[in-house]
Design a protein around this motif. Sequence first.
Motif, PDB file in Angstrom:
ATOM      1  N   SER A  42      -3.369   8.778  -3.833  1.00 53.10           N
ATOM      2  CA  SER A  42      -4.101   9.548  -2.834  1.00 53.10           C
ATOM      3  C   SER A  42      -4.025   8.795  -1.513  1.00 53.10           C
ATOM      4  O   SER A  42      -3.552   7.660  -1.461  1.00 53.10           O
ATOM      5  N   ASP A  43      -4.523   9.406  -0.479  1.00 53.74           N
ATOM      6  CA  ASP A  43      -4.584   8.723   0.821  1.00 53.74           C
ATOM      7  C   ASP A  43      -5.399   7.437   0.719  1.00 53.74           C
ATOM      8  O   ASP A  43      -5.052   6.427   1.316  1.00 53.74           O
ATOM      9  N   GLU A  44      -6.460   7.478  -0.070  1.00 53.66           N
ATOM     10  CA  GLU A  44      -7.315   6.295  -0.231  1.00 53.66           C
ATOM     11  C   GLU A  44      -6.551   5.148  -0.895  1.00 53.66           C
ATOM     12  O   GLU A  44      -6.662   3.994  -0.475  1.00 53.66           O
ATOM     13  N   ILE A  45      -5.763   5.448  -1.905  1.00 51.20           N
ATOM     14  CA  ILE A  45      -4.975   4.416  -2.585  1.00 51.20           C
ATOM     15  C   ILE A  45      -3.926   3.843  -1.641  1.00 51.20           C
ATOM     16  O   ILE A  45      -3.740   2.623  -1.579  1.00 51.20           O
ATOM     17  N   VAL A  46      -3.265   4.681  -0.877  1.00 46.60           N
ATOM     18  CA  VAL A  46      -2.258   4.211   0.075  1.00 46.60           C
ATOM     19  C   VAL A  46      -2.898   3.312   1.125  1.00 46.60           C
ATOM     20  O   VAL A  46      -2.349   2.269   1.483  1.00 46.60           O
ATOM     21  N   ARG A  47      -4.082   3.681   1.598  1.00 47.15           N
ATOM     22  CA  ARG A  47      -4.797   2.829   2.563  1.00 47.15           C
ATOM     23  C   ARG A  47      -5.125   1.470   1.943  1.00 47.15           C
ATOM     24  O   ARG A  47      -4.980   0.431   2.586  1.00 47.15           O
ATOM     25  N   GLU A  48      -5.548   1.481   0.685  1.00 47.84           N
ATOM     26  CA  GLU A  48      -5.853   0.216   0.018  1.00 47.84           C
ATOM     27  C   GLU A  48      -4.598  -0.638  -0.122  1.00 47.84           C
ATOM     28  O   GLU A  48      -4.632  -1.846   0.113  1.00 47.84           O
ATOM     29  N   TYR A  49      -3.474  -0.030  -0.511  1.00 39.57           N
ATOM     30  CA  TYR A  49      -2.197  -0.761  -0.576  1.00 39.57           C
ATOM     31  C   TYR A  49      -1.912  -1.415   0.775  1.00 39.57           C
ATOM     32  O   TYR A  49      -1.575  -2.594   0.848  1.00 39.57           O
ATOM     33  N   ASN A  50      -2.014  -0.631   1.847  1.00 41.73           N
ATOM     34  CA  ASN A  50      -1.738  -1.158   3.191  1.00 41.73           C
ATOM     35  C   ASN A  50      -2.677  -2.292   3.560  1.00 41.73           C
ATOM     36  O   ASN A  50      -2.231  -3.326   4.079  1.00 41.73           O
TER      37      ASN A  50
END
Length: 54
Positions: A42-50
């Motif tokens: 999700s967008d939230e997971i991608v933000r956490e990765y970043n």
Amino acid sequence: MKKYVVIDTNVLVSALITRNEDSPVVQILHFLADGNIVPVYSDEIVREYNDVLR
């Protein structure tokens, strides 16, 4: 049959920093690269990765 998985940030980071190619976390990335698993995110997971990888 492909498997759809969520790859936790800790799994991703562990795979990137380990030197053990036989590590289960590295094997997950190999499965991903080979197309045997499909990442679900999700967008939230991608933000956490970043955030974590920076």
